[in-house]
Design an enzyme around this catalytic site. Structure first.
Site, PDB file in Angstrom:
ATOM      1  N   ALA A 256     -26.315  -1.859  44.251  1.00 47.03           N
ATOM      2  CA  ALA A 256     -25.937  -2.061  45.964  1.00 47.03           C
ATOM      3  C   ALA A 256     -26.060  -3.644  46.421  1.00 47.03           C
ATOM      4  O   ALA A 256     -25.758  -4.181  47.615  1.00 47.03           O
ATOM      5  CB  ALA A 256     -26.869  -1.176  46.754  1.00 47.03           C
ATOM      6  N   GLY A 257     -27.098  -4.574  45.871  1.00 50.90           N
ATOM      7  CA  GLY A 257     -27.567  -5.779  46.165  1.00 50.90           C
ATOM      8  C   GLY A 257     -26.305  -6.679  46.194  1.00 50.90           C
ATOM      9  O   GLY A 257     -25.482  -6.596  45.310  1.00 50.90           O
ATOM     10  N   PRO A 258     -26.155  -7.636  47.365  1.00 56.10           N
ATOM     11  CA  PRO A 258     -27.035  -7.884  48.380  1.00 56.10           C
ATOM     12  C   PRO A 258     -26.624  -6.833  49.621  1.00 56.10           C
ATOM     13  O   PRO A 258     -27.447  -6.826  50.655  1.00 56.10           O
ATOM     14  CB  PRO A 258     -26.676  -9.073  48.887  1.00 56.10           C
ATOM     15  CG  PRO A 258     -25.465  -9.467  48.500  1.00 56.10           C
ATOM     16  CD  PRO A 258     -24.945  -8.633  47.425  1.00 56.10           C
ATOM     17  N   GLY A 260     -23.343  -5.422  51.066  1.00 58.63           N
ATOM     18  CA  GLY A 260     -22.165  -5.829  51.854  1.00 58.63           C
ATOM     19  C   GLY A 260     -21.464  -4.523  51.787  1.00 58.63           C
ATOM     20  O   GLY A 260     -20.847  -3.826  52.779  1.00 58.63           O
ATOM     21  N   GLU A 280     -30.780  -0.595  44.001  1.00 57.52           N
ATOM     22  CA  GLU A 280     -30.712  -2.020  43.480  1.00 57.52           C
ATOM     23  C   GLU A 280     -32.099  -2.250  42.818  1.00 57.52           C
ATOM     24  O   GLU A 280     -33.031  -1.945  43.128  1.00 57.52           O
ATOM     25  CB  GLU A 280     -30.477  -2.783  44.917  1.00 57.52           C
ATOM     26  CG  GLU A 280     -30.687  -4.412  44.523  1.00 57.52           C
ATOM     27  CD  GLU A 280     -29.877  -4.802  43.338  1.00 57.52           C
ATOM     28  OE1 GLU A 280     -30.337  -5.509  42.325  1.00 57.52           O
ATOM     29  OE2 GLU A 280     -28.746  -4.458  43.699  1.00 57.52           O
ATOM     30  N   ASP A 302     -33.515   0.880  37.614  1.00 58.50           N
ATOM     31  CA  ASP A 302     -32.597   0.517  36.726  1.00 58.50           C
ATOM     32  C   ASP A 302     -31.260   1.603  36.797  1.00 58.50           C
ATOM     33  O   ASP A 302     -31.815   2.713  36.638  1.00 58.50           O
ATOM     34  CB  ASP A 302     -33.201   0.566  35.469  1.00 58.50           C
ATOM     35  CG  ASP A 302     -32.099  -0.052  34.490  1.00 58.50           C
ATOM     36  OD1 ASP A 302     -30.728   0.089  34.385  1.00 58.50           O
ATOM     37  OD2 ASP A 302     -32.543  -1.003  33.343  1.00 58.50           O
ATOM     38  N   CYS A 377     -15.866  -7.701  40.527  1.00 56.90           N
ATOM     39  CA  CYS A 377     -15.238  -8.805  41.019  1.00 56.90           C
ATOM     40  C   CYS A 377     -14.801  -9.793  39.858  1.00 56.90           C
ATOM     41  O   CYS A 377     -14.963 -10.949  40.273  1.00 56.90           O
ATOM     42  CB  CYS A 377     -15.997  -9.656  41.994  1.00 56.90           C
ATOM     43  SG  CYS A 377     -17.761 -10.190  41.474  1.00 56.90           S
TER      44      CYS A 377
END
Length: 449
Positions: A256-258, A260, A280, A302, A377
Protein backbone atom coordinates in the site's frame (compact mmCIF):
# COMPACT_ATOMS: atom_id res chain seq x y z
CA UNK A 1 20.52 24.39 -3.59
CA UNK A 2 20.41 22.49 -6.87
CA UNK A 3 23.90 21.09 -6.30
CA UNK A 4 23.16 20.02 -2.72
CA UNK A 5 19.97 18.27 -3.82
CA UNK A 6 21.74 16.47 -6.68
CA UNK A 7 24.58 15.51 -4.33
CA UNK A 8 22.14 13.86 -1.94
CA UNK A 9 20.35 12.09 -4.80
CA UNK A 10 23.56 10.91 -6.49
CA UNK A 11 25.70 9.93 -3.53
CA UNK A 12 23.27 9.25 -0.69
CA UNK A 13 20.39 7.53 -2.51
CA UNK A 14 17.87 10.32 -1.94
CA UNK A 15 14.82 10.95 -4.11
CA UNK A 16 14.61 14.28 -5.87
CA UNK A 17 10.81 14.49 -5.72
CA UNK A 18 11.01 14.24 -1.92
CA UNK A 19 14.16 16.27 -1.24
CA UNK A 20 13.63 19.28 -3.47
CA UNK A 21 10.14 20.30 -2.25
CA UNK A 22 11.41 20.25 1.35
CA UNK A 23 14.40 22.44 0.47
CA UNK A 24 12.23 24.87 -1.46
CA UNK A 25 9.71 25.06 1.38
CA UNK A 26 12.44 26.08 3.83
CA UNK A 27 14.01 28.58 1.43
CA UNK A 28 13.23 32.25 0.89
CA UNK A 29 13.51 32.00 -2.91
CA UNK A 30 10.91 33.79 -4.99
CA UNK A 31 8.71 31.93 -7.49
CA UNK A 32 11.06 32.58 -10.42
CA UNK A 33 14.10 31.19 -8.60
CA UNK A 34 12.10 28.21 -7.32
CA UNK A 35 11.20 27.36 -10.92
CA UNK A 36 14.84 27.78 -11.91
CA UNK A 37 16.06 25.38 -9.21
CA UNK A 38 13.33 22.87 -10.04
CA UNK A 39 14.32 22.72 -13.73
CA UNK A 40 18.02 22.55 -12.81
CA UNK A 41 17.50 19.54 -10.53
CA UNK A 42 14.95 17.50 -12.46
CA UNK A 43 16.28 18.49 -15.88
CA UNK A 44 19.89 17.69 -15.02
CA UNK A 45 18.87 14.28 -13.72
CA UNK A 46 16.74 13.48 -16.77
CA UNK A 47 19.39 14.53 -19.26
CA UNK A 48 22.36 13.12 -17.36
CA UNK A 49 23.24 10.58 -20.05
CA UNK A 50 23.27 13.14 -22.86
CA UNK A 51 25.14 15.66 -20.74
CA UNK A 52 27.80 13.06 -19.89
CA UNK A 53 28.22 12.35 -23.60
CA UNK A 54 28.83 16.06 -24.22
CA UNK A 55 31.25 16.33 -21.30
CA UNK A 56 33.21 13.31 -22.54
CA UNK A 57 33.69 15.00 -25.92
CA UNK A 58 34.92 18.27 -24.40
CA UNK A 59 37.09 17.08 -21.49
CA UNK A 60 40.66 15.88 -21.72
CA UNK A 61 39.82 13.17 -19.19
CA UNK A 62 37.42 10.25 -19.18
CA UNK A 63 34.31 10.59 -17.05
CA UNK A 64 35.75 8.07 -14.59
CA UNK A 65 38.80 10.32 -14.11
CA UNK A 66 36.73 13.37 -13.20
CA UNK A 67 36.08 14.07 -9.51
CA UNK A 68 32.41 13.05 -8.97
CA UNK A 69 31.64 16.41 -7.35
CA UNK A 70 33.12 18.22 -10.33
CA UNK A 71 31.16 16.02 -12.73
CA UNK A 72 28.00 17.02 -10.90
CA UNK A 73 28.91 20.69 -11.38
CA UNK A 74 29.60 20.10 -15.07
CA UNK A 75 26.21 18.46 -15.57
CA UNK A 76 24.54 21.51 -14.03
CA UNK A 77 26.53 23.79 -16.34
CA UNK A 78 25.80 21.77 -19.45
CA UNK A 79 22.10 21.71 -18.65
CA UNK A 80 22.01 25.49 -18.45
CA UNK A 81 23.92 25.86 -21.72
CA UNK A 82 21.89 23.39 -23.79
CA UNK A 83 18.48 23.04 -22.17
CA UNK A 84 17.75 26.42 -20.57
CA UNK A 85 17.65 30.01 -21.73
CA UNK A 86 20.81 30.95 -19.85
CA UNK A 87 23.54 32.92 -21.70
CA UNK A 88 26.69 30.84 -22.09
CA UNK A 89 28.88 33.27 -20.16
CA UNK A 90 26.50 33.29 -17.20
CA UNK A 91 26.19 29.50 -17.13
CA UNK A 92 29.96 29.05 -17.31
CA UNK A 93 30.70 31.69 -14.69
CA UNK A 94 28.15 30.35 -12.17
CA UNK A 95 29.32 26.75 -12.67
CA UNK A 96 32.98 27.68 -12.24
CA UNK A 97 32.20 29.46 -8.97
CA UNK A 98 30.21 26.45 -7.77
CA UNK A 99 33.07 24.06 -8.60
CA UNK A 100 35.56 26.25 -6.72
CA UNK A 101 33.30 26.25 -3.70
CA UNK A 102 32.65 22.50 -3.54
CA UNK A 103 35.88 21.04 -4.99
CA UNK A 104 38.66 23.65 -4.83
CA UNK A 105 40.29 26.32 -7.00
CA UNK A 106 41.89 23.96 -9.52
CA UNK A 107 38.52 22.34 -10.15
CA UNK A 108 37.15 25.72 -11.14
CA UNK A 109 39.84 26.07 -13.80
CA UNK A 110 39.07 22.59 -15.17
CA UNK A 111 35.34 23.29 -15.33
CA UNK A 112 36.00 26.59 -17.08
CA UNK A 113 38.16 24.87 -19.71
CA UNK A 114 35.63 22.11 -20.38
CA UNK A 115 32.62 24.42 -20.67
CA UNK A 116 34.49 27.01 -22.78
CA UNK A 117 35.62 24.25 -25.11
CA UNK A 118 32.04 23.04 -25.30
CA UNK A 119 30.49 26.42 -26.09
CA UNK A 120 33.14 27.11 -28.71
CA UNK A 121 33.16 23.80 -30.54
CA UNK A 122 29.86 21.96 -30.18
CA UNK A 123 26.91 23.22 -32.24
CA UNK A 124 24.03 24.26 -30.03
CA UNK A 125 21.37 24.50 -32.68
CA UNK A 126 18.84 21.69 -32.77
CA UNK A 127 19.50 19.43 -35.73
CA UNK A 128 16.62 17.23 -36.84
CA UNK A 129 17.65 13.60 -37.06
CA UNK A 130 16.48 10.91 -39.43
CA UNK A 131 16.53 7.50 -37.78
CA UNK A 132 16.64 5.82 -41.18
CA UNK A 133 20.18 7.16 -41.54
CA UNK A 134 21.28 5.73 -38.18
CA UNK A 135 22.84 2.28 -38.06
CA UNK A 136 22.68 1.61 -34.28
CA UNK A 137 19.27 3.06 -33.52
CA UNK A 138 19.10 1.85 -29.91
CA UNK A 139 22.40 3.49 -28.99
CA UNK A 140 21.50 6.68 -30.82
CA UNK A 141 18.13 7.04 -29.10
CA UNK A 142 19.68 6.23 -25.73
CA UNK A 143 22.10 9.16 -26.09
CA UNK A 144 19.73 11.55 -27.85
CA UNK A 145 16.96 11.14 -25.25
CA UNK A 146 19.18 10.34 -22.27
CA UNK A 147 17.96 6.85 -21.34
CA UNK A 148 20.01 3.68 -20.68
CA UNK A 149 20.05 1.38 -23.71
CA UNK A 150 18.29 -1.47 -21.86
CA UNK A 151 15.28 0.77 -21.23
CA UNK A 152 15.11 1.84 -24.87
CA UNK A 153 15.24 -1.84 -25.88
CA UNK A 154 12.48 -2.71 -23.40
CA UNK A 155 10.21 -0.01 -24.84
CA UNK A 156 10.92 -1.23 -28.37
CA UNK A 157 10.04 -4.81 -27.44
CA UNK A 158 6.60 -3.58 -26.44
CA UNK A 159 5.89 -0.75 -28.87
CA UNK A 160 7.50 -2.42 -31.91
CA UNK A 161 8.38 0.75 -33.83
CA UNK A 162 11.02 3.44 -33.33
CA UNK A 163 8.67 6.39 -33.85
CA UNK A 164 6.54 5.35 -30.86
CA UNK A 165 9.68 4.73 -28.82
CA UNK A 166 11.05 8.18 -29.69
CA UNK A 167 7.75 9.78 -28.68
CA UNK A 168 7.78 7.94 -25.35
CA UNK A 169 11.40 8.85 -24.62
CA UNK A 170 10.62 12.49 -25.36
CA UNK A 171 7.55 12.37 -23.09
CA UNK A 172 9.70 10.99 -20.27
CA UNK A 173 11.88 14.09 -20.50
CA UNK A 174 9.02 16.59 -20.19
CA UNK A 175 8.18 17.85 -16.69
CA UNK A 176 4.95 16.38 -15.33
CA UNK A 177 2.36 18.89 -14.15
CA UNK A 178 0.90 17.90 -10.76
CA UNK A 179 -2.40 16.01 -11.01
CA UNK A 180 -4.74 16.31 -8.06
CA UNK A 181 -7.38 13.87 -6.90
CA UNK A 182 -10.55 14.97 -5.12
CA UNK A 183 -11.18 12.15 -2.69
CA UNK A 184 -14.87 11.31 -3.18
CA UNK A 185 -17.19 11.93 -0.23
CA UNK A 186 -14.59 14.34 1.18
CA UNK A 187 -13.87 16.77 -1.66
CA UNK A 188 -15.10 17.55 -5.17
CA UNK A 189 -13.39 18.56 -8.38
CA UNK A 190 -15.34 21.82 -8.10
CA UNK A 191 -13.58 22.47 -4.79
CA UNK A 192 -10.24 22.00 -6.54
CA UNK A 193 -11.31 24.22 -9.44
CA UNK A 194 -12.16 26.94 -6.92
CA UNK A 195 -8.53 26.71 -5.82
CA UNK A 196 -7.24 27.25 -9.35
CA UNK A 197 -7.07 23.67 -10.65
CA UNK A 198 -8.50 22.60 -14.02
CA UNK A 199 -10.70 19.51 -14.22
CA UNK A 200 -9.19 16.70 -16.30
CA UNK A 201 -11.39 15.78 -19.26
CA UNK A 202 -12.94 12.28 -19.13
CA UNK A 203 -12.04 11.82 -15.45
CA UNK A 204 -14.19 11.63 -12.33
CA UNK A 205 -11.95 13.03 -9.62
CA UNK A 206 -8.84 14.44 -11.33
CA UNK A 207 -7.67 18.00 -11.89
CA UNK A 208 -4.44 19.49 -13.23
CA UNK A 209 -2.72 22.19 -11.19
CA UNK A 210 0.07 24.49 -12.28
CA UNK A 211 1.49 25.42 -8.90
CA UNK A 212 2.38 24.13 -5.46
CA UNK A 213 -0.34 21.65 -4.37
CA UNK A 214 0.63 22.22 -0.75
CA UNK A 215 -0.99 25.66 -0.94
CA UNK A 216 -4.45 24.16 -1.58
CA UNK A 217 -6.54 23.88 1.58
CA UNK A 218 -8.14 20.55 0.56
CA UNK A 219 -4.66 19.04 0.19
CA UNK A 220 -3.51 20.39 3.56
CA UNK A 221 -6.64 19.06 5.28
CA UNK A 222 -6.21 15.66 3.58
CA UNK A 223 -9.51 15.79 1.77
CA UNK A 224 -7.67 15.62 -1.56
CA UNK A 225 -4.31 14.38 -2.73
CA UNK A 226 -1.68 14.50 -5.44
CA UNK A 227 -1.88 11.43 -7.67
CA UNK A 228 -1.11 10.75 -11.33
CA UNK A 229 -4.30 10.07 -13.26
CA UNK A 230 -3.00 6.66 -14.33
CA UNK A 231 -2.92 5.59 -10.69
CA UNK A 232 -6.37 7.07 -10.13
CA UNK A 233 -7.76 5.21 -13.13
CA UNK A 234 -6.53 1.75 -12.14
CA UNK A 235 -7.87 2.33 -8.62
CA UNK A 236 -11.29 3.31 -9.99
CA UNK A 237 -11.31 0.24 -12.23
CA UNK A 238 -10.45 -1.96 -9.25
CA UNK A 239 -13.30 -0.44 -7.26
CA UNK A 240 -15.71 -0.91 -10.19
CA UNK A 241 -15.18 -4.69 -10.10
CA UNK A 242 -17.44 -4.82 -7.04
CA UNK A 243 -20.04 -2.09 -7.56
CA UNK A 244 -22.77 -4.69 -8.21
CA UNK A 245 -21.64 -7.36 -5.74
CA UNK A 246 -24.58 -6.81 -3.37
CA UNK A 247 -22.65 -8.07 -0.34
CA UNK A 248 -20.21 -6.84 2.27
CA UNK A 249 -16.70 -7.30 0.92
CA UNK A 250 -13.22 -7.52 2.38
CA UNK A 251 -10.57 -5.49 0.51
CA UNK A 252 -6.77 -5.69 0.73
CA UNK A 253 -4.13 -3.35 -0.65
CA UNK A 254 -1.16 -5.71 -0.36
CA UNK A 255 1.66 -3.22 -1.08
CA UNK A 256 0.00 0.00 0.00
CA UNK A 257 2.81 2.51 0.64
CA UNK A 258 2.89 5.45 0.38
CA UNK A 259 -0.92 5.29 0.25
CA UNK A 260 -2.26 7.07 -2.83
CA UNK A 261 -4.37 4.18 -4.11
CA UNK A 262 -5.53 3.26 -0.60
CA UNK A 263 -6.64 6.85 0.00
CA UNK A 264 -8.76 6.94 -3.15
CA UNK A 265 -10.12 3.42 -2.67
CA UNK A 266 -11.14 3.99 0.96
CA UNK A 267 -12.79 7.28 -0.03
CA UNK A 268 -14.86 5.37 -2.56
CA UNK A 269 -15.69 2.75 0.07
CA UNK A 270 -16.31 5.18 2.93
CA UNK A 271 -20.12 5.07 2.66
CA UNK A 272 -20.20 1.25 2.56
CA UNK A 273 -19.94 -1.37 5.29
CA UNK A 274 -17.02 -3.06 3.52
CA UNK A 275 -13.83 -3.99 5.40
CA UNK A 276 -10.51 -2.56 4.22
CA UNK A 277 -6.96 -3.58 5.15
CA UNK A 278 -3.79 -1.90 3.87
CA UNK A 279 -0.54 -3.81 4.18
CA UNK A 280 2.87 -2.18 3.83
CA UNK A 281 6.13 -3.93 4.67
CA UNK A 282 7.91 -0.68 5.59
CA UNK A 283 6.71 0.68 8.93
CA UNK A 284 7.63 4.24 7.93
CA UNK A 285 5.59 3.98 4.73
CA UNK A 286 2.80 2.22 6.63
CA UNK A 287 2.51 5.33 8.79
CA UNK A 288 2.10 7.44 5.63
CA UNK A 289 -0.73 5.14 4.55
CA UNK A 290 -2.34 5.48 7.96
CA UNK A 291 -2.43 9.26 7.57
CA UNK A 292 -4.53 9.19 4.38
CA UNK A 293 -6.91 6.21 4.49
CA UNK A 294 -10.53 6.99 5.33
CA UNK A 295 -11.64 3.61 6.69
CA UNK A 296 -10.01 0.36 7.72
CA UNK A 297 -6.67 -0.52 9.26
CA UNK A 298 -3.00 -0.60 8.30
CA UNK A 299 -0.76 -3.58 9.02
CA UNK A 300 2.94 -4.01 8.33
CA UNK A 301 4.00 -7.43 7.07
CA UNK A 302 5.79 -8.98 4.12
CA UNK A 303 3.03 -9.43 1.54
CA UNK A 304 4.38 -12.90 0.78
CA UNK A 305 3.73 -14.05 4.36
CA UNK A 306 0.13 -12.93 4.89
CA UNK A 307 -1.24 -16.48 4.77
CA UNK A 308 0.77 -17.14 7.94
CA UNK A 309 -0.84 -14.16 9.68
CA UNK A 310 -4.27 -15.74 9.86
CA UNK A 311 -5.60 -14.43 6.55
CA UNK A 312 -5.76 -17.92 5.01
CA UNK A 313 -8.69 -18.75 7.30
CA UNK A 314 -11.93 -18.68 5.36
CA UNK A 315 -13.47 -15.94 7.49
CA UNK A 316 -10.39 -13.73 7.03
CA UNK A 317 -9.84 -14.20 3.31
CA UNK A 318 -10.36 -11.25 0.97
CA UNK A 319 -12.82 -10.68 -1.84
CA UNK A 320 -10.64 -8.10 -3.59
CA UNK A 321 -6.84 -7.90 -3.48
CA UNK A 322 -4.82 -5.11 -5.07
CA UNK A 323 -1.16 -5.89 -5.77
CA UNK A 324 0.54 -2.62 -6.72
CA UNK A 325 3.74 -4.57 -7.15
CA UNK A 326 7.29 -3.29 -6.66
CA UNK A 327 8.72 -2.86 -10.15
CA UNK A 328 11.38 -1.09 -12.19
CA UNK A 329 9.23 2.04 -12.39
CA UNK A 330 9.89 2.49 -16.11
CA UNK A 331 6.42 3.97 -16.54
CA UNK A 332 7.04 6.91 -14.20
CA UNK A 333 10.43 8.20 -15.35
CA UNK A 334 9.21 11.74 -15.98
CA UNK A 335 8.32 12.11 -12.29
CA UNK A 336 11.22 10.08 -10.89
CA UNK A 337 14.12 11.16 -13.09
CA UNK A 338 16.88 9.39 -11.14
CA UNK A 339 15.16 6.00 -11.52
CA UNK A 340 16.48 5.53 -15.06
CA UNK A 341 20.06 5.69 -13.77
CA UNK A 342 19.52 3.66 -10.61
CA UNK A 343 17.73 0.70 -12.09
CA UNK A 344 19.58 -1.83 -14.19
CA UNK A 345 18.55 -4.89 -16.12
CA UNK A 346 19.99 -6.90 -13.22
CA UNK A 347 17.21 -5.58 -10.97
CA UNK A 348 14.61 -7.08 -13.26
CA UNK A 349 15.19 -10.71 -12.28
CA UNK A 350 14.76 -10.15 -8.54
CA UNK A 351 11.72 -7.90 -9.07
CA UNK A 352 10.07 -10.48 -11.31
CA UNK A 353 10.58 -13.14 -8.65
CA UNK A 354 9.09 -10.85 -5.99
CA UNK A 355 6.08 -10.10 -8.21
CA UNK A 356 5.59 -13.82 -8.82
CA UNK A 357 5.66 -14.56 -5.09
CA UNK A 358 3.23 -11.73 -4.27
CA UNK A 359 0.80 -13.03 -6.87
CA UNK A 360 0.99 -16.53 -5.41
CA UNK A 361 0.54 -15.16 -1.89
CA UNK A 362 -2.67 -13.46 -3.00
CA UNK A 363 -4.11 -16.77 -4.20
CA UNK A 364 -3.70 -18.21 -0.69
CA UNK A 365 -5.82 -15.51 0.98
CA UNK A 366 -8.45 -14.95 -1.74
CA UNK A 367 -12.07 -16.04 -1.48
CA UNK A 368 -13.18 -18.52 -4.14
CA UNK A 369 -15.26 -15.89 -5.92
CA UNK A 370 -12.66 -13.17 -5.31
CA UNK A 371 -10.54 -11.11 -7.68
CA UNK A 372 -6.90 -9.97 -7.81
CA UNK A 373 -5.83 -6.72 -9.48
CA UNK A 374 -2.18 -6.90 -10.52
CA UNK A 375 -0.77 -3.41 -11.17
CA UNK A 376 2.66 -2.01 -12.02
CA UNK A 377 3.99 1.42 -12.94
CA UNK A 378 6.16 -0.27 -15.54
CA UNK A 379 5.29 -1.31 -19.09
CA UNK A 380 8.19 -3.80 -19.27
CA UNK A 381 6.79 -6.98 -20.81
CA UNK A 382 8.52 -9.20 -18.26
CA UNK A 383 6.78 -7.34 -15.42
CA UNK A 384 3.41 -7.10 -17.13
CA UNK A 385 1.94 -9.37 -19.79
CA UNK A 386 4.60 -12.07 -19.53
CA UNK A 387 4.29 -12.08 -15.73
CA UNK A 388 0.51 -12.50 -15.98
CA UNK A 389 0.79 -15.24 -18.60
CA UNK A 390 3.28 -17.11 -16.43
CA UNK A 391 0.90 -16.80 -13.47
CA UNK A 392 -1.97 -18.23 -15.53
CA UNK A 393 0.28 -21.08 -16.69
CA UNK A 394 1.20 -22.06 -13.13
CA UNK A 395 -2.21 -21.32 -11.60
CA UNK A 396 -4.58 -23.05 -13.97
CA UNK A 397 -7.55 -22.44 -11.69
CA UNK A 398 -7.31 -18.71 -12.54
CA UNK A 399 -8.26 -16.72 -15.62
CA UNK A 400 -8.29 -13.12 -16.76
CA UNK A 401 -11.36 -11.16 -15.68
CA UNK A 402 -12.70 -8.43 -17.98
CA UNK A 403 -11.85 -4.80 -17.29
CA UNK A 404 -15.12 -3.06 -16.25
CA UNK A 405 -16.39 -0.84 -19.03
CA UNK A 406 -17.22 2.82 -18.62
CA UNK A 407 -14.47 3.75 -16.15
CA UNK A 408 -11.84 4.51 -18.79
CA UNK A 409 -13.48 7.03 -21.12
CA UNK A 410 -12.53 9.05 -24.18
CA UNK A 411 -8.93 8.59 -25.28
CA UNK A 412 -8.17 6.38 -22.30
CA UNK A 413 -10.20 3.52 -23.81
CA UNK A 414 -7.26 2.77 -26.11
CA UNK A 415 -5.48 1.39 -23.03
CA UNK A 416 -7.83 -1.61 -23.12
CA UNK A 417 -5.86 -4.33 -24.89
CA UNK A 418 -7.24 -7.09 -27.10
CA UNK A 419 -6.01 -9.74 -24.65
CA UNK A 420 -8.08 -8.24 -21.82
CA UNK A 421 -5.27 -6.40 -20.04
CA UNK A 422 -4.87 -2.63 -19.59
CA UNK A 423 -1.81 -0.53 -20.52
CA UNK A 424 -1.51 3.25 -20.38
CA UNK A 425 1.30 5.11 -22.13
CA UNK A 426 2.82 8.48 -21.22
CA UNK A 427 3.17 9.65 -24.84
CA UNK A 428 -0.38 8.61 -25.74
CA UNK A 429 -2.46 9.18 -22.60
CA UNK A 430 -0.39 11.77 -20.73
CA UNK A 431 -0.24 9.58 -17.62
CA UNK A 432 2.34 7.29 -16.09
CA UNK A 433 2.55 4.06 -18.09
CA UNK A 434 0.44 2.01 -15.68
CA UNK A 435 -0.36 -1.64 -16.35
CA UNK A 436 -3.28 -3.62 -14.94
CA UNK A 437 -4.63 -7.15 -15.21
CA UNK A 438 -7.62 -8.58 -13.33
CA UNK A 439 -7.44 -12.22 -12.28
CA UNK A 440 -10.20 -14.43 -10.90
CA UNK A 441 -10.67 -18.06 -9.97
CA UNK A 442 -12.44 -20.40 -12.36
CA UNK A 443 -15.29 -21.62 -10.20
CA UNK A 444 -15.25 -25.41 -9.92
CA UNK A 445 -11.75 -25.87 -11.42
CA UNK A 446 -8.99 -27.83 -9.71
CA UNK A 447 -6.35 -25.97 -7.72
CA UNK A 448 -3.03 -25.10 -9.35
CA UNK A 449 -0.27 -27.66 -9.49
Amino acid sequence: MAYETLHEVTFEGGYSNLLLPKRLEKSELDLRDRSFVTELVYGTLRMQGKHDSRIAKSAARTLAQIDPKVLLCLRLGVHQIYEMRIPDHAAVSATVELARKVAGESSGSFVNAVLRNMTNSIPQEVVAFNLDDVEDKISFLATEFSHPEWIVSAYLDHLKDYKNVSDLLLANNLPAQPTLVAWPNFCSVTDLENSGAVALIDSNFAAAYDGNPGLISAIRSRNAGVQDYGSQLVTEIFHATATDSGKKLRWLDMCAGPGGKSALLTSLLSKSSDVFVANEISEARAELVNQVIKIGEVISHDGRELSKMGFAKSENKFDRILIDAPCTGLGALRRRPETRWRRSINDLKSLMQLQKELLHSATEILQDDGLIAYVTCSPHLNETRFQVKEFLRTHRDFELAPIPKGVARGGYTSALLDDGMFQLWTHIHGTDAMFMALLKKKIGEVTHS
